[in-house]
Design a protein around this motif. Structure first.
Motif, PDB file in Angstrom:
ATOM      1  N   SER A 109       0.848  -1.190   0.000  1.00 24.89           N
ATOM      2  CA  SER A 109       0.000   0.000   0.000  1.00 24.89           C
ATOM      3  C   SER A 109       0.884   1.240   0.000  1.00 24.89           C
ATOM      4  N   GLU A 110       0.262   2.403  -0.213  1.00 23.67           N
ATOM      5  CA  GLU A 110       1.023   3.658  -0.229  1.00 23.67           C
ATOM      6  C   GLU A 110       1.791   3.851   1.075  1.00 23.67           C
ATOM      7  N   GLY A 111       1.125   3.617   2.189  1.00 25.25           N
ATOM      8  CA  GLY A 111       1.780   3.787   3.474  1.00 25.25           C
ATOM      9  C   GLY A 111       2.896   2.787   3.704  1.00 25.25           C
ATOM     10  N   GLN A 112       2.710   1.559   3.238  1.00 19.93           N
ATOM     11  CA  GLN A 112       3.752   0.549   3.391  1.00 19.93           C
ATOM     12  C   GLN A 112       4.973   0.882   2.535  1.00 19.93           C
ATOM     13  N   ARG A 113       4.748   1.391   1.329  1.00 21.12           N
ATOM     14  CA  ARG A 113       5.886   1.797   0.491  1.00 21.12           C
ATOM     15  C   ARG A 113       6.666   2.931   1.149  1.00 21.12           C
ATOM     16  N   LEU A 114       5.929   3.863   1.764  1.00 26.17           N
ATOM     17  CA  LEU A 114       6.609   4.965   2.438  1.00 26.17           C
ATOM     18  C   LEU A 114       7.477   4.455   3.577  1.00 26.17           C
ATOM     19  N   ALA A 115       6.946   3.506   4.352  1.00 28.87           N
ATOM     20  CA  ALA A 115       7.725   2.952   5.458  1.00 28.87           C
ATOM     21  C   ALA A 115       8.986   2.250   4.947  1.00 28.87           C
ATOM     22  N   LEU A 116       8.866   1.546   3.825  1.00 25.87           N
ATOM     23  CA  LEU A 116      10.032   0.880   3.242  1.00 25.87           C
ATOM     24  C   LEU A 116      11.054   1.907   2.762  1.00 25.87           C
ATOM     25  N   ALA A 117      10.591   2.966   2.096  1.00 30.52           N
ATOM     26  CA  ALA A 117      11.502   4.005   1.624  1.00 30.52           C
ATOM     27  C   ALA A 117      12.202   4.691   2.792  1.00 30.52           C
ATOM     28  N   LEU A 118      11.467   4.917   3.872  1.00 29.26           N
ATOM     29  CA  LEU A 118      12.075   5.539   5.047  1.00 29.26           C
ATOM     30  C   LEU A 118      13.174   4.645   5.622  1.00 29.26           C
ATOM     31  N   ALA A 119      12.929   3.340   5.676  1.00 27.80           N
ATOM     32  CA  ALA A 119      13.952   2.419   6.174  1.00 27.80           C
ATOM     33  C   ALA A 119      15.194   2.453   5.292  1.00 27.80           C
ATOM     34  N   VAL A 120      14.994   2.564   3.969  1.00 33.73           N
ATOM     35  CA  VAL A 120      16.126   2.636   3.044  1.00 33.73           C
ATOM     36  C   VAL A 120      16.980   3.865   3.353  1.00 33.73           C
ATOM     37  N   VAL A 121      16.330   5.016   3.561  1.00 36.92           N
ATOM     38  CA  VAL A 121      17.077   6.244   3.832  1.00 36.92           C
ATOM     39  C   VAL A 121      17.742   6.190   5.207  1.00 36.92           C
ATOM     40  N   LEU A 122      17.035   5.670   6.210  1.00 43.95           N
ATOM     41  CA  LEU A 122      17.594   5.617   7.560  1.00 43.95           C
ATOM     42  C   LEU A 122      18.794   4.689   7.649  1.00 43.95           C
ATOM     43  N   THR A 123      18.868   3.710   6.777  1.00 39.34           N
ATOM     44  CA  THR A 123      20.011   2.809   6.774  1.00 39.34           C
ATOM     45  C   THR A 123      21.313   3.569   6.556  1.00 39.34           C
ATOM     46  N   ALA A 124      21.247   4.677   5.796  1.00 41.71           N
ATOM     47  CA  ALA A 124      22.438   5.470   5.510  1.00 41.71           C
ATOM     48  C   ALA A 124      22.800   6.413   6.648  1.00 41.71           C
ATOM     49  N   ARG A 125      21.965   6.515   7.697  1.00 45.91           N
ATOM     50  CA  ARG A 125      22.264   7.298   8.890  1.00 45.91           C
ATOM     51  C   ARG A 125      22.573   8.755   8.602  1.00 45.91           C
ATOM     52  N   PRO A 126      21.763   9.506   7.832  1.00 46.11           N
ATOM     53  CA  PRO A 126      22.078  10.914   7.564  1.00 46.11           C
ATOM     54  C   PRO A 126      21.947  11.757   8.830  1.00 46.11           C
ATOM     55  N   PRO A 127      22.902  12.657   9.103  1.00 46.69           N
ATOM     56  CA  PRO A 127      22.776  13.534  10.274  1.00 46.69           C
ATOM     57  C   PRO A 127      21.518  14.399  10.209  1.00 46.69           C
ATOM     58  N   LEU A 128      21.146  14.855   8.999  1.00 52.54           N
ATOM     59  CA  LEU A 128      19.931  15.647   8.810  1.00 52.54           C
ATOM     60  C   LEU A 128      18.968  14.838   7.956  1.00 52.54           C
ATOM     61  N   LEU A 129      17.788  14.566   8.494  1.00 53.82           N
ATOM     62  CA  LEU A 129      16.779  13.766   7.799  1.00 53.82           C
ATOM     63  C   LEU A 129      15.611  14.661   7.418  1.00 53.82           C
ATOM     64  N   LEU A 130      15.253  14.661   6.146  1.00 56.04           N
ATOM     65  CA  LEU A 130      14.144  15.445   5.623  1.00 56.04           C
ATOM     66  C   LEU A 130      13.034  14.504   5.174  1.00 56.04           C
ATOM     67  N   LEU A 131      11.817  14.802   5.569  1.00 55.36           N
ATOM     68  CA  LEU A 131      10.672  13.957   5.200  1.00 55.36           C
ATOM     69  C   LEU A 131       9.564  14.834   4.647  1.00 55.36           C
ATOM     70  N   ASP A 132       9.083  14.479   3.461  1.00 52.94           N
ATOM     71  CA  ASP A 132       8.021  15.240   2.806  1.00 52.94           C
ATOM     72  C   ASP A 132       6.724  14.444   2.904  1.00 52.94           C
ATOM     73  N   GLU A 133       5.777  14.922   3.702  1.00 56.22           N
ATOM     74  CA  GLU A 133       4.512  14.241   3.966  1.00 56.22           C
ATOM     75  C   GLU A 133       4.748  12.794   4.416  1.00 56.22           C
ATOM     76  N   PRO A 134       5.435  12.584   5.543  1.00 58.79           N
ATOM     77  CA  PRO A 134       5.832  11.222   5.921  1.00 58.79           C
ATOM     78  C   PRO A 134       4.708  10.336   6.408  1.00 58.79           C
ATOM     79  N   THR A 135       3.519  10.879   6.710  1.00 57.26           N
ATOM     80  CA  THR A 135       2.436  10.020   7.203  1.00 57.26           C
ATOM     81  C   THR A 135       1.361   9.781   6.159  1.00 57.26           C
ATOM     82  N   ARG A 136       1.607  10.176   4.932  1.00 55.38           N
ATOM     83  CA  ARG A 136       0.622   9.939   3.884  1.00 55.38           C
ATOM     84  C   ARG A 136       0.431   8.439   3.699  1.00 55.38           C
ATOM     85  N   GLY A 137      -0.790   7.963   3.903  1.00 54.87           N
ATOM     86  CA  GLY A 137      -1.078   6.545   3.752  1.00 54.87           C
ATOM     87  C   GLY A 137      -0.814   5.709   4.980  1.00 54.87           C
ATOM     88  N   LEU A 138      -0.337   6.316   6.086  1.00 53.55           N
ATOM     89  CA  LEU A 138      -0.062   5.555   7.299  1.00 53.55           C
ATOM     90  C   LEU A 138      -1.268   5.568   8.234  1.00 53.55           C
TER      91      LEU A 138
END
Length: 587
Positions: A468-497
């Protein structure tokens, strides 16, 4: 008007149906709300009404779905287009023309309506949805919320008897969402249109529903009934319902107005008690554990990167190594993670940002809010180098984003965009996680642990497009968090959750902030801002019009105040967990 008779839908080689045991009726002229956790089959049910299941999506449909007497098994979507209008989660997937006015007219052209009828309906719809000023705009230049309104308008011009909507307000600011919901109510009450919609932001819509269809979870048969009765048993509930349950109110309130009428006694109990924000220093998250919680920021290491489709110049990447508890990599201790000074950005002939000043420090969580088109996404884009300043400066971790090589910039900042599929391009969840680990030089299994935490129960073999849209967002967030960026930007992070998935996201982001990561999220979700952000920045017309502590900024704004703040005003409470802690009932 809509009838499900013992309906089940099974996709491909799936071991269990996506939905089963559906035996329901939606009466003519009713607004029916479809609720349930992410991934329980809400979109599947909606697609079965308009004929996309099984004619377009595939899968096996058992039982029968009829709409205005037409059997969707024997009528393809084009043969239902005059009675069923459909708006999906992603408007761009459905657009077939280039401009707003052409898109509104296209459906009527397909139905062969007379030109004079088409012209009148286009004008009516432009006024109805507040799109008159955008009539000649290219669809690709609109904000996500503006695109959603155009998608709804393109369906309304055909005057269907049934409207099927999947997350219709997910990309809209609070005011725009109210406008859309007012339109839907007018269609239901004045024209007798039947509306079936799925929506995770129940605080916006549940009070307007005539009936609620509840999908409790895998293997459980759907239930149907009045909204208050269904909310009493629903695993997903808006804050107003949770507050009513906490206070012991019966029947449960569905609107702020209903709750305020019952709130005097609760306000009296809370008087003299100071609410504590969940992100206050004494409420910092515990040290993360190896069972899927984010690790501490790590030292620089070798990176391997891949280009992200649809996001020029961005790469995945990261670092691996021991953490010493200091500030995240990419910023000197005590230095801000990002600084924006007198920033102006032009997008074509539009001045998207004007004289913007913003500083984000280590451990700070900032919510960017404002109406659609205010410049929130543009500001995030400037922080990752997608937009070159027309004037002013942007620095992230000491680097100038638009002049910095992606391999260097990724050590300072990571972006989760509105469209999570921009980050997902292999065939299975397991393959996405393995690729994220390789790209970030992270230990094998790091991304998968994050997915298990954000998205429990999803199989390794699942294709990302089947989420689902929300599940894809959660997967994409995990992909980005794996890289451990000091500054994390999220655009509409709860869409579909749903609310449970949102709570898991909040927990992870709090831990990141507690370990020195800066977080900037552009959101229309006022409940998320109240729960997570210590600071809110409101933009309007490309300018910052408010910047301050969350409790000061949102409580003073009728548009951006969360439900609890409206119910308990003038007391400064923002969330149900705050109230529960004060009453001694928090878990």
């Amino acid at each position: 008007m809509i009838r499900f008779e013992q309906v089940s839908v099974t996709y491909g080689e799936a071991s269990a149906p996506a939905v089963q045991g559906v035996d329901l009726t939606v009466a003519e002229g009713e607004l029916c709300l479809l609720v349930g956790p992410s991934g329980v089959g809400k979109s599947t049910l909606l697609n079965a009404v308009c004929g996309l299941v099984p004619h377009f999506t595939g899968g096996t449909l058992r039982g029968r779905v009829t709409v205005a007497g037409r059997d969707t098994r024997t009528h393809a979507p084009r043969e239902l287009a005059d009675v069923v209008g459909t708006v999906g989660q992603d408007p761009l997937d459905r657009f077939v023309t280039d401009t707003v006015e052409d898109e509104l007219a296209y459906g009527m052209e397909s139905l062969g309506l007379a030109p004079e009828v088409m012209r009148r309906r286009v004008e009516e719809t432009l006024d109805l949805l507040g799109l008159a000023g955008l009539r000649d705009r290219a669809l690709t230049t609109l904000s996500g919320g503006q695109q959603q309104r155009v998608a709804i308008g393109s369906v309304l011009t055909a005057h269907p008897r049934v409207l099927v909507l999947d997350e219709p307000t997910s990309a809209l600011d609070p005011a725009a969402a109210e406008e859309v919901l007012a339109v839907l109510q007018r269609l239901v009450h004045d024209l007798g249109t039947t509306v079936l919609l799925a929506e995770h932001r129940l605080e916006r819509v549940v009070q307007y529903a005539d009936q609620v269809i509840l999908l409790p979870g895998p293997g459980a048969a759907p239930r149907q009934g009045p909204p208050a009765a269904m909310m009493a048993h629903s695993p997903v509930r808006p804050p107003v319902v949770d507050l009513g349950a906490l206070a012991g109110w019966s029947p449960l309130p569905l609107s702020v107005r209903d709750a305020r009428r019952r709130a005097p006694e609760l306000r009296a109990r809370l008087a003299g008690t100071e609410p504590r924000h969940p992100n206050a220093p004494d409420a910092a998250a515990p040290e993360p554990s190896p069972d899927g919680a984010p690790p501490a920021p790590a030292a620089p290491g070798r990176t391997r990167r891949r280009k992200l489709p649809g996001l020029p110049g961005l790469r995945r990447g990261g670092r691996r190594g021991a953490a010493d508890g200091s500030a995240p990599d990419g910023a000197a201790p005590g230095a801000p993670l990002a600084e924006v000074r007198r920033l102006a950005v032009r997008r074509g002939r539009t001045e998207a940002l004007r004289a913007v000043d913003l500083t984000v420090g280590a451990g700070e969580t900032v919510a960017l809010m404002g109406r659609n088109g205010a410049g929130k996404s543009t500001l995030l884009g400037a922080l990752v180098g997608l937009h070159e300043p027309a004037s002013g400066t942007v620095t992230v971790g000491g680097a100038v984003p638009h002049r910095t090589a992606p391999g260097t910039l990724v050590r300072h900042v990571g972006l989760v965009p509105q469209e999570p599929q921009d980050l997902l391009y292999v065939d299975t969840v397991a393959a996405e996680c393995a690729a994220a680990d390789r790209d970030a030089d992270a230990a094998a299994g790091t991304c998968r642990k994050l997915v298990a935490r954000l998205l429990p129960g999803v199989s390794d073999a699942t294709h990302p497009r089947d989420l689902s849209e929300g599940q894809r967002l959660a997967l994409a967030l995990a992909v980005v968090l794996t890289a451990r960026p000091p500054l994390l930007l999220l655009d509409e992070p709860t869409r579909g959750l749903d609310y449970a998935a949102k709570a898991r996201l909040v927990e992870v982001l709090r831990e990141l902030a507690a370990h020195g990561h800066g977080i900037v999220l552009a959101t229309h979700d006022v409940e998320l801002a109240a729960e997570l952000a210590r600071r809110v920045v409101i933009l309007a017309g490309g300018e910052i019009v408010a910047d301050g502590p969350t409790e000061e900024v949102v409580v003073s704004s009728p548009a951006f105040a969360p439900q609890v703040a409206k119910i308990l005003a003038p007391l400064p409470w923002l969330t149900v967990p705050q109230v529960a802690r004060a009453l001694g009932t928090a878990p």
